[in-house]
Design an enzyme around this catalytic site. Sequence first.
Site, PDB file in Angstrom:
ATOM      1  N   GLU A  48      34.686  85.262  46.340  1.00 20.86           N
ATOM      2  CA  GLU A  48      33.625  84.689  45.090  1.00 20.86           C
ATOM      3  C   GLU A  48      33.087  86.285  44.193  1.00 20.86           C
ATOM      4  O   GLU A  48      32.903  85.718  43.387  1.00 20.86           O
ATOM      5  CB  GLU A  48      32.126  84.006  46.525  1.00 20.86           C
ATOM      6  CG  GLU A  48      33.135  82.876  46.353  1.00 20.86           C
ATOM      7  CD  GLU A  48      32.484  82.473  47.679  1.00 20.86           C
ATOM      8  OE1 GLU A  48      31.059  82.766  47.965  1.00 20.86           O
ATOM      9  OE2 GLU A  48      32.427  80.819  48.412  1.00 20.86           O
ATOM     10  N   ASN A  57      28.621  83.214  57.565  1.00 17.32           N
ATOM     11  CA  ASN A  57      28.693  83.831  56.233  1.00 17.32           C
ATOM     12  C   ASN A  57      28.134  82.784  55.209  1.00 17.32           C
ATOM     13  O   ASN A  57      28.387  81.712  55.276  1.00 17.32           O
ATOM     14  CB  ASN A  57      30.036  84.351  55.373  1.00 17.32           C
ATOM     15  CG  ASN A  57      29.929  84.233  53.570  1.00 17.32           C
ATOM     16  OD1 ASN A  57      28.564  84.544  53.388  1.00 17.32           O
ATOM     17  ND2 ASN A  57      30.606  84.303  52.919  1.00 17.32           N
ATOM     18  N   TRP A  58      26.185  82.669  54.789  1.00 15.47           N
ATOM     19  CA  TRP A  58      25.627  82.132  54.385  1.00 15.47           C
ATOM     20  C   TRP A  58      25.725  81.669  53.043  1.00 15.47           C
ATOM     21  O   TRP A  58      24.824  81.330  52.487  1.00 15.47           O
ATOM     22  CB  TRP A  58      23.743  82.157  54.919  1.00 15.47           C
ATOM     23  CG  TRP A  58      23.848  81.616  56.137  1.00 15.47           C
ATOM     24  CD1 TRP A  58      24.482  81.354  57.606  1.00 15.47           C
ATOM     25  CD2 TRP A  58      23.212  82.405  57.150  1.00 15.47           C
ATOM     26  NE1 TRP A  58      24.018  80.891  58.406  1.00 15.47           N
ATOM     27  CE2 TRP A  58      22.929  81.395  58.425  1.00 15.47           C
ATOM     28  CE3 TRP A  58      21.443  82.440  57.205  1.00 15.47           C
ATOM     29  CZ2 TRP A  58      21.615  81.792  59.036  1.00 15.47           C
ATOM     30  CZ3 TRP A  58      20.175  82.742  58.007  1.00 15.47           C
ATOM     31  CH2 TRP A  58      20.560  82.448  58.962  1.00 15.47           C
ATOM     32  N   LYS A  59      26.661  83.013  52.573  1.00 13.54           N
ATOM     33  CA  LYS A  59      26.374  82.748  51.496  1.00 13.54           C
ATOM     34  C   LYS A  59      24.950  82.862  50.507  1.00 13.54           C
ATOM     35  O   LYS A  59      24.118  83.775  51.194  1.00 13.54           O
ATOM     36  CB  LYS A  59      27.318  81.216  50.566  1.00 13.54           C
ATOM     37  CG  LYS A  59      28.818  82.081  51.230  1.00 13.54           C
ATOM     38  CD  LYS A  59      30.190  80.476  50.853  1.00 13.54           C
ATOM     39  CE  LYS A  59      30.936  80.722  51.762  1.00 13.54           C
ATOM     40  NZ  LYS A  59      32.341  80.058  50.932  1.00 13.54           N
ATOM     41  N   GLU A  63      41.571  85.610  54.064  1.00 14.09           N
ATOM     42  CA  GLU A  63      40.965  84.067  53.566  1.00 14.09           C
ATOM     43  C   GLU A  63      41.112  83.096  51.958  1.00 14.09           C
ATOM     44  O   GLU A  63      40.921  83.666  51.210  1.00 14.09           O
ATOM     45  CB  GLU A  63      38.455  83.562  53.166  1.00 14.09           C
ATOM     46  CG  GLU A  63      38.368  84.468  54.014  1.00 14.09           C
ATOM     47  CD  GLU A  63      36.607  83.953  54.351  1.00 14.09           C
ATOM     48  OE1 GLU A  63      36.051  83.443  55.041  1.00 14.09           O
ATOM     49  OE2 GLU A  63      36.454  84.632  52.674  1.00 14.09           O
ATOM     50  N   GLY A  75      35.504  75.898  51.394  1.00 15.04           N
ATOM     51  CA  GLY A  75      34.725  75.446  50.958  1.00 15.04           C
ATOM     52  C   GLY A  75      34.961  74.279  50.466  1.00 15.04           C
ATOM     53  O   GLY A  75      34.446  72.923  50.098  1.00 15.04           O
ATOM     54  N   HIS A  86      34.158  89.672  49.235  1.00  7.62           N
ATOM     55  CA  HIS A  86      34.216  88.150  49.854  1.00  7.62           C
ATOM     56  C   HIS A  86      35.262  87.296  48.142  1.00  7.62           C
ATOM     57  O   HIS A  86      35.137  88.487  47.213  1.00  7.62           O
ATOM     58  CB  HIS A  86      33.455  87.085  49.656  1.00  7.62           C
ATOM     59  CG  HIS A  86      33.754  85.956  49.929  1.00  7.62           C
ATOM     60  ND1 HIS A  86      33.842  84.727  49.139  1.00  7.62           N
ATOM     61  CD2 HIS A  86      33.607  85.691  51.428  1.00  7.62           C
ATOM     62  CE1 HIS A  86      34.323  84.071  49.769  1.00  7.62           C
ATOM     63  NE2 HIS A  86      34.013  83.949  51.288  1.00  7.62           N
ATOM     64  N   SER A  93      36.632  76.586  55.461  1.00  9.88           N
ATOM     65  CA  SER A  93      36.942  75.325  56.116  1.00  9.88           C
ATOM     66  C   SER A  93      36.823  75.314  57.808  1.00  9.88           C
ATOM     67  O   SER A  93      37.500  74.724  58.368  1.00  9.88           O
ATOM     68  CB  SER A  93      37.798  74.538  54.978  1.00  9.88           C
ATOM     69  OG  SER A  93      37.509  74.698  54.398  1.00  9.88           O
TER      70      SER A  93
HETATM   71  P1  PGA Z   1      34.066  77.553  54.439  1.00 13.88           P
HETATM   72  O1  PGA Z   1      33.970  79.371  53.842  1.00 13.88           O
HETATM   73  O2  PGA Z   1      33.836  78.208  55.577  1.00 13.88           O
HETATM   74  O3  PGA Z   1      32.625  77.351  54.046  1.00 13.88           O
HETATM   75  O4  PGA Z   1      34.918  78.205  54.275  1.00 13.88           O
HETATM   76  C1  PGA Z   1      34.536  80.425  53.925  1.00 13.88           C
HETATM   77  C2  PGA Z   1      33.765  82.342  53.503  1.00 13.88           C
HETATM   78  O5  PGA Z   1      34.163  81.744  52.639  1.00 13.88           O
HETATM   79  O6  PGA Z   1      33.127  83.101  54.258  1.00 13.88           O
END
Ligand code: PGA
Length: 252
Positions: free
Chosen positions: A96, A9-11, A166, A172, A94, A212
């Site tokens: 976010e 997931n590159w965001k 998640e 993150g 997600h 993470s």
């Molecule tokens: P992360 O993100 O691996 O940087 O914790 C995972 C995600 O939000 O899909």
Amino acid sequence: MRKVLIAGNWKMNKTIAEAGQFADEVKDYKIAVNTELAILAPFTQIASLKEVLADTDIKVGAQNVHFEESGAYTGEISVAMLKELGVDYCIVGHSERREYFNETDDTVNKKLKALIAADIKPILCVGEPLKVRENGLFLPYVGGQVISDLEGLQTDDMEKLVIAYEPIWAIGTGKTATPDDAAMICGLIRGIVEAQFGSAVADSIQILYGGSMKPDNASDLLAKMDIDGGLIGGASLKADSFKALADIAAQN
Ligand code: PGA
């Protein structure tokens, strides 16, 4: 036997040029038979990624979509637009997006249905915030999300869906759920799927862990029976660590 999916997931990261460089570095990677790889990129990079990765089995996906077919939704992208780009996957719900863009279980549910109808695999994200983890009510919280998000879906639809657990406090932050914890909640999600859609669906659906995950800790997480892969943010941005994660997945 469920395959292990490593989904990056590159965001909101990388320009088209940077994505092209990444694709060049991974395009010759030999994917093991038990493993699947996907890159979930910002919209602007999807076309060029598809082009560079055309002769590979590395899938390309999006990170969001609107559930309406077309119309006055400035700034949004429809399922048909994604379909035209040839995407295989799309992240839905997600944390976010739930937190910063008012995504609700209701909009998540509509997006899942729109994507499934177009044969694009949604990766449905669920997970609890730190407060809920601390007050101990994370099982009903995550279970409630799963039940609401999947409402009205049919057994056949479930074949086209991936779920990612998640925990928000692990995204993150460098904090990872312990493998036992993550596997327990992935198992709970599988149990809910079984209760609603039967054991064949529960046995075949891929349930990922995200938060993470990186080459250092992936092996212990992926060794768990109920964890069928990872939705990986930070550690998916560099080709080396993405390939290292794929290597680890191949051993599980
Ligand atoms: P992360 O993100 O691996 O940087 O914790 C995972 C995600 O939000 O899909």
